[in-house]
Design an enzyme around this catalytic site. Structure first.
Site, short mmCIF file in Angstrom:
data_model
loop_
_atom_site.label_atom_id
_atom_site.label_comp_id
_atom_site.label_asym_id
_atom_site.label_seq_id
_atom_site.Cartn_x
_atom_site.Cartn_y
_atom_site.Cartn_z
N ARG A 1 -100.52 62.29 1.86
CA ARG A 1 -99.51 63.00 1.08
C ARG A 1 -99.72 62.69 -0.39
O ARG A 1 -100.56 61.89 -0.76
CB ARG A 1 -98.07 62.69 1.54
N GLY A 2 -98.94 63.37 -1.24
CA GLY A 2 -99.17 63.28 -2.68
C GLY A 2 -100.09 64.43 -3.07
O GLY A 2 -101.11 64.65 -2.41
N ALA A 3 -99.72 65.12 -4.14
CA ALA A 3 -100.41 66.37 -4.49
C ALA A 3 -101.94 66.22 -4.61
O ALA A 3 -102.69 66.99 -4.00
CB ALA A 3 -99.80 66.96 -5.76
N ARG B 1 -98.30 72.67 3.97
CA ARG B 1 -97.16 72.32 3.10
C ARG B 1 -97.13 73.32 1.94
O ARG B 1 -98.18 73.70 1.43
CB ARG B 1 -97.28 70.88 2.55
N GLN C 1 -91.05 56.80 0.31
CA GLN C 1 -92.39 56.63 -0.28
C GLN C 1 -92.39 55.53 -1.34
O GLN C 1 -93.40 54.87 -1.54
CB GLN C 1 -92.87 57.95 -0.91
N ASP D 1 -95.74 67.75 -8.39
CA ASP D 1 -96.41 68.54 -7.35
C ASP D 1 -96.78 69.93 -7.84
O ASP D 1 -97.69 70.56 -7.31
CB ASP D 1 -95.52 68.65 -6.12
N ASN E 1 -91.15 67.77 -8.58
CA ASN E 1 -91.61 66.49 -8.01
C ASN E 1 -90.65 66.09 -6.90
O ASN E 1 -89.67 66.80 -6.61
CB ASN E 1 -91.70 65.42 -9.12
N LYS E 2 -90.89 64.96 -6.30
CA LYS E 2 -90.09 64.47 -5.18
C LYS E 2 -88.59 64.55 -5.48
O LYS E 2 -88.15 64.24 -6.59
CB LYS E 2 -90.51 63.02 -4.90
O1 MRU Z 1 -93.74 64.45 -0.07
P1 MRU Z 1 -94.82 63.69 -0.80
O2 MRU Z 1 -94.86 62.25 -0.45
O3 MRU Z 1 -96.18 64.36 -0.66
O4 MRU Z 1 -94.40 63.81 -2.32
C1 MRU Z 1 -95.23 63.23 -3.29
C2 MRU Z 1 -94.69 63.35 -4.66
O5 MRU Z 1 -93.67 63.93 -4.89
C3 MRU Z 1 -95.52 62.77 -5.76
O6 MRU Z 1 -94.73 62.30 -6.80
C4 MRU Z 1 -96.44 63.87 -6.31
O7 MRU Z 1 -97.17 64.48 -5.27
C5 MRU Z 1 -97.38 63.36 -7.32
S1 MRU Z 1 -98.58 62.33 -6.60
C6 MRU Z 1 -99.70 61.83 -7.74
#
Ligand code: MRU
Length: 360
Positions: free
Chosen positions: A55-57, A98, A205, A246, A256-257
């Site tokens: 996970r994470g963009a 996603r 996370q 994201d 973002n999250k």
């Molecule tokens: O749902 P996730 O864990 O994929 O969400 C991740 C985030 O929101 C991060 O902050 C974002 O992807 C940036 S990661 C460098």
């Protein structure tokens, strides 16, 4: 006392071409277990993304680059039309994993574009080009994150308290990460500072991943519940906020999250600079504002039951569980990109930055 680095970190996502597999750290097992798993089938890759094993963009982007290459590798080499149909089907399948992080779509389009560009060449050669492209995307991710780290580290002063949300660290990319990269670089440079990590409900996370990787790297990190950020800011402990993203719209609205928007509002109230660390592949110039960013909705059980021995909400209760929110550009102090800082007005700065080559 700051803990010494204890864990050698493998890359979050890697390609094992010999065995036709993607190798990832299964993040659903952290912090208990640092385990690498091999993904061979497209379904395994899709589910690993969906279930947040990866996970994470940026990491999702690298994952689908490898996934699409592995899908292409399996296609017969004697039927060009069938090859391109198969590639498109694999692209569409991975794209459905996603919806929010734009890196996923940017990478898939780039991979398909590479194949299309070389249409007419032997299919074995096109497969090699896809392998090279997937490796280039991975290498770029490492270089971009390192550059963001260097630009961001310059903003960190001795004794700072830095608040971060979710996990935008090495576990969200191949190495370094985005919002945590400045912390790694400042730490390497010998600066002393404190990091405050929001636990980041509902999937934790921040607690599970940011807490884990910063502690493992010997960085001074303190965990807090999301609802505690305001009181910490009021005390004057937080000097800067660093978050990842994201998807960023052309006007600078940043997705973002879930919970990031609340932090940005708090930071504005308390006069704390709010930085969004953004690789340019996370900027979606096709969207004029954050209104158009698709927000993933995830299962209610993630809120009611997932981390508890017994459910902590009555069965049947309705749950609101968006995975992301959008911070309006007016609340952002600056974007930290691989090409440097972008300060308001963002529309002009982002457009200029996105026209530059991706590599820093
Ligand atoms: O749902 P996730 O864990 O994929 O969400 C991740 C985030 O929101 C991060 O902050 C974002 O992807 C940036 S990661 C460098």
């Amino acid at each position: 006392m700051v803990t010494k680095p204890v864990i050698p970190f493998p890359d979050t996502v890697a390609l094992d071409d010999v065995n036709s597999a993607a190798i990832i750290i299964d993040q659903t097992l952290l912090p208990g277990q640092l385990k690498l798993i091999a993904l061979h089938e497209q379904r395994d890759i899709w589910e690993a993304i969906r279930q947040l094993k990866v996970r994470g963009a940026p990491a999702i982007g690298v994952m689908v680059a490898m996934g699409l290459y592995l899908a292409a590798k399996r296609l017969p080499e004697d039927d060009e039309a069938g090859f391109f149909e198969g590639l498109t089907a694999a692209r569409d399948y991975l794209a459905s994993s996603r919806p929010t992080a734009v890196n996923l779509f940017w990478v898939l389009d780039r991979m398909v574009g590479t194949a299309n560009h070389h249409r007419g060449e032997p299919l074995a050669a096109i497969k090699r080009r896809l392998l090279m492209e997937a490796r280039a995307i991975r290498d770029e991710d490492i270089a971009i994150c390192e550059a963001i780290g260097l630009h961001g580290a310059a903003l960190i002063s001795e004794g700072d308290g830095v608040l971060t949300h979710c996990n935008a660290g090495r576990l969200a990319a191949v190495r370094y990460g985005t919002a945590l990269a400045p912390l790694y670089k400042a730490h390497e440079a010998g600066k002393k500072f404190m990091v405050y990590a929001d636990e980041t409900r509902p999937l934790l996370q921040g607690a599970r991943l940011t807490g884990y990787e910063l502690l493992a790297s010997g960085i001074d990190v303190t965990l807090l519940c999301d609802s505690m950020a305001a009181s910490l800011m009021r005390k004057g402990v937080v000097r800067k906020v660093f978050v990842g993203c994201d998807r960023v719209a052309a006007n600078g609205d940043a997705c973002n999250k879930i919970g990031t928007l609340g932090l940005a509002i708090l930071a504005r109230h308390y006069g704390i600079p709010f930085y969004v660390c953004a690789p340019t592949p996370t900027v979606d110039m096709s969207l004029p504002s954050g209104e158009a960013i698709p927000i993933e909705e995830r299962p209610g059980e993630e809120v009611t039951a997932m981390w508890y021995g017994t459910p902590m909400a009555p069965e049947g209760v309705k749950v609101y569980n968006p995975a992301f929110d959008v911070t309006p550009h007016r609340l952002i102090t600056a974007f930290i990109t691989q090409h440097g800082l972008i300060r308001p007005p963002f529309a002009r700065g982002l457009a200029r930055c996105c026209h530059r080559p991706v590599n820093p």
